[in-house]
Scaffold this motif. Structure first.
Motif, PDB file in Angstrom:
ATOM      1  N   UNK A  18       0.803  -1.221   0.000  1.00 34.84           N
ATOM      2  CA  UNK A  18       0.000   0.000   0.000  1.00 34.84           C
ATOM      3  C   UNK A  18       0.841   1.278   0.000  1.00 34.84           C
ATOM      4  N   UNK A  19       2.132   1.153   0.247  1.00 36.79           N
ATOM      5  CA  UNK A  19       3.004   2.325   0.308  1.00 36.79           C
ATOM      6  C   UNK A  19       3.622   2.605  -1.061  1.00 36.79           C
ATOM      7  N   UNK A  20       3.502   3.843  -1.530  1.00 39.86           N
ATOM      8  CA  UNK A  20       4.033   4.213  -2.846  1.00 39.86           C
ATOM      9  C   UNK A  20       5.546   4.095  -2.890  1.00 39.86           C
ATOM     10  N   UNK A  21       6.213   4.502  -1.827  1.00 40.35           N
ATOM     11  CA  UNK A  21       7.675   4.460  -1.811  1.00 40.35           C
ATOM     12  C   UNK A  21       8.176   3.014  -1.890  1.00 40.35           C
ATOM     13  N   UNK A  22       7.472   2.097  -1.251  1.00 43.94           N
ATOM     14  CA  UNK A  22       7.888   0.697  -1.302  1.00 43.94           C
ATOM     15  C   UNK A  22       7.586   0.090  -2.671  1.00 43.94           C
ATOM     16  N   UNK A  23       6.517   0.538  -3.306  1.00 39.66           N
ATOM     17  CA  UNK A  23       6.195   0.030  -4.645  1.00 39.66           C
ATOM     18  C   UNK A  23       7.294   0.355  -5.643  1.00 39.66           C
ATOM     19  N   UNK A  24       7.877   1.565  -5.547  1.00 34.74           N
ATOM     20  CA  UNK A  24       8.966   1.935  -6.441  1.00 34.74           C
ATOM     21  C   UNK A  24      10.166   1.020  -6.235  1.00 34.74           C
ATOM     22  N   UNK A  25      10.483   0.783  -4.982  1.00 36.27           N
ATOM     23  CA  UNK A  25      11.604  -0.106  -4.660  1.00 36.27           C
ATOM     24  C   UNK A  25      11.298  -1.528  -5.119  1.00 36.27           C
ATOM     25  N   UNK A  26      10.056  -1.929  -4.958  1.00 26.43           N
ATOM     26  CA  UNK A  26       9.644  -3.276  -5.326  1.00 26.43           C
ATOM     27  C   UNK A  26       9.749  -3.501  -6.834  1.00 26.43           C
ATOM     28  N   UNK A  27       9.461  -2.495  -7.625  1.00 27.96           N
ATOM     29  CA  UNK A  27       9.590  -2.621  -9.077  1.00 27.96           C
ATOM     30  C   UNK A  27      11.037  -2.896  -9.468  1.00 27.96           C
ATOM     31  N   UNK A  28      11.964  -2.207  -8.818  1.00 28.33           N
ATOM     32  CA  UNK A  28      13.386  -2.424  -9.098  1.00 28.33           C
ATOM     33  C   UNK A  28      13.813  -3.833  -8.668  1.00 28.33           C
ATOM     34  N   UNK A  29      13.307  -4.279  -7.526  1.00 27.13           N
ATOM     35  CA  UNK A  29      13.650  -5.619  -7.047  1.00 27.13           C
ATOM     36  C   UNK A  29      13.066  -6.683  -7.965  1.00 27.13           C
ATOM     37  N   UNK A  35      15.188 -11.203 -14.073  1.00 26.77           N
ATOM     38  CA  UNK A  35      16.344 -11.455 -14.938  1.00 26.77           C
ATOM     39  C   UNK A  35      16.853 -12.878 -14.747  1.00 26.77           C
ATOM     40  N   UNK A  36      16.720 -13.398 -13.548  1.00 23.68           N
ATOM     41  CA  UNK A  36      17.174 -14.753 -13.233  1.00 23.68           C
ATOM     42  C   UNK A  36      16.055 -15.778 -13.383  1.00 23.68           C
ATOM     43  N   UNK A  52      12.585  -9.344  -1.318  1.00 26.73           N
ATOM     44  CA  UNK A  52      13.658  -8.452  -0.865  1.00 26.73           C
ATOM     45  C   UNK A  52      14.911  -9.252  -0.498  1.00 26.73           C
ATOM     46  N   UNK A  53      14.731 -10.397   0.132  1.00 26.78           N
ATOM     47  CA  UNK A  53      15.884 -11.244   0.450  1.00 26.78           C
ATOM     48  C   UNK A  53      16.534 -11.769  -0.825  1.00 26.78           C
ATOM     49  N   UNK A  54      15.717 -12.184  -1.774  1.00 19.93           N
ATOM     50  CA  UNK A  54      16.260 -12.641  -3.055  1.00 19.93           C
ATOM     51  C   UNK A  54      17.035 -11.528  -3.754  1.00 19.93           C
ATOM     52  N   UNK A  59      22.190  -9.398  -5.593  1.00 20.50           N
ATOM     53  CA  UNK A  59      23.164  -8.301  -5.650  1.00 20.50           C
ATOM     54  C   UNK A  59      24.513  -8.751  -5.096  1.00 20.50           C
ATOM     55  N   UNK A  60      24.480  -9.488  -3.990  1.00 21.75           N
ATOM     56  CA  UNK A  60      25.727 -10.006  -3.412  1.00 21.75           C
ATOM     57  C   UNK A  60      26.391 -10.998  -4.355  1.00 21.75           C
ATOM     58  N   UNK A  61      25.592 -11.798  -5.032  1.00 25.23           N
ATOM     59  CA  UNK A  61      26.129 -12.759  -6.001  1.00 25.23           C
ATOM     60  C   UNK A  61      26.847 -12.021  -7.127  1.00 25.23           C
ATOM     61  N   UNK A  62      26.246 -10.958  -7.619  1.00 18.84           N
ATOM     62  CA  UNK A  62      26.863 -10.166  -8.686  1.00 18.84           C
ATOM     63  C   UNK A  62      28.188  -9.544  -8.236  1.00 18.84           C
ATOM     64  N   UNK A  63      28.180  -8.998  -7.024  1.00 18.22           N
ATOM     65  CA  UNK A  63      29.398  -8.387  -6.502  1.00 18.22           C
ATOM     66  C   UNK A  63      30.492  -9.432  -6.326  1.00 18.22           C
TER      67      UNK A  63
END
Length: 69
Positions: A18-29, A35-36, A52-54, A59-63
């Motif tokens: 329900x939070x707009x700020x989290x939705x933006x972050x969720x789209x990036x996640x 991709x995988x 979020x854990x995935x 990201x850690x795998x890429x690094x």
């Protein structure tokens, strides 16, 4: 104790979706997870935490791969 639980539940009853700020972050996640070719169905807060854990794991795998391969 039940009264305290009721007050806390009343105050924090909104879902993460329900939070707009989290939705933006969720789209990036979601984009990184897709991709995988990992299925990403979000219906509850626990699904959001899972994605979020995935996301952070990938990201850690890429690094790691950038450093050692």
């Amino acid at each position: 104790m039940k009264t305290l639980e009721q007050l806390v539940n009343k105050k924090f009853d909104k879902k993460l979706l329900d939070f707009k700020s989290y939705k933006k972050k969720l789209d990036k996640m979601r984009a990184l997870v897709k991709e995988y070719n990992i299925p990403c169905v979000l219906k509850s807060d626990s699904d959001c935490f899972y994605v979020e854990m995935l996301y952070h794991s990938l990201l850690n795998k890429r690094k790691f791969e950038d450093v050692f391969f």
